[in-house]
Write a protein that holds these residues in place. Structure first.
Motif, PDB file in Angstrom:
ATOM      1  N   LYS A 110      -0.001   6.949   3.541  1.00  0.00           N
ATOM      2  CA  LYS A 110      -0.222   8.264   3.051  1.00  0.00           C
ATOM      3  C   LYS A 110       1.087   9.043   2.845  1.00  0.00           C
ATOM      4  N   ASP A 166       0.761  -1.185  -0.137  1.00  0.00           N
ATOM      5  CA  ASP A 166      -0.067   0.094   0.041  1.00  0.00           C
ATOM      6  C   ASP A 166       0.951   1.186   0.055  1.00  0.00           C
ATOM      7  N   PRO A 198      -3.227   2.749   7.121  1.00  0.00           N
ATOM      8  CA  PRO A 198      -3.642   3.569   6.148  1.00  0.00           C
ATOM      9  C   PRO A 198      -2.978   4.991   6.619  1.00  0.00           C
TER      10      PRO A 198
END
Length: 86
Positions: free
Chosen positions: A56, A23, A52
């Protein structure tokens, strides 16, 4: 070598399928490799809470060890040696 492209992957290591998730590839940073606690841990909670936020700004790679979380479990206890886990 596995590409660092966002997504979930299954990689074979010593005959066992291991779950990996990437991610934040768009950040083009040195990957932050996350290994869960244990024994028997997983990333279920972390990938929905702090993960999450990290992705970023960083490329995050989640890895679940053999027999844990979404990775395959060996048939024999002898397949959990330190050498194989490393």
């Amino acid at each position: 070598m596995m590409p660092l492209v966002n997504g979930e992957y299954s990689i074979m290591l010593n005959g066992i399928s291991h779950w990996v998730k990437v991610d934040g590839d768009e950040n083009n940073t040195v990957p932050l490799i996350l290994i869960h606690g244990g024994p028997g841990g997983n990333h279920y909670t972390f990938e929905r809470t702090a993960g999450p936020l990290l992705s970023k700004k960083r490329t995050v790679v989640y890895y679940e060890q053999r027999g844990c979380g979404r990775s395959e479990k060996p048939d024999w206890d002898e397949d959990y040696t330190i050498d194989l886990l490393i």
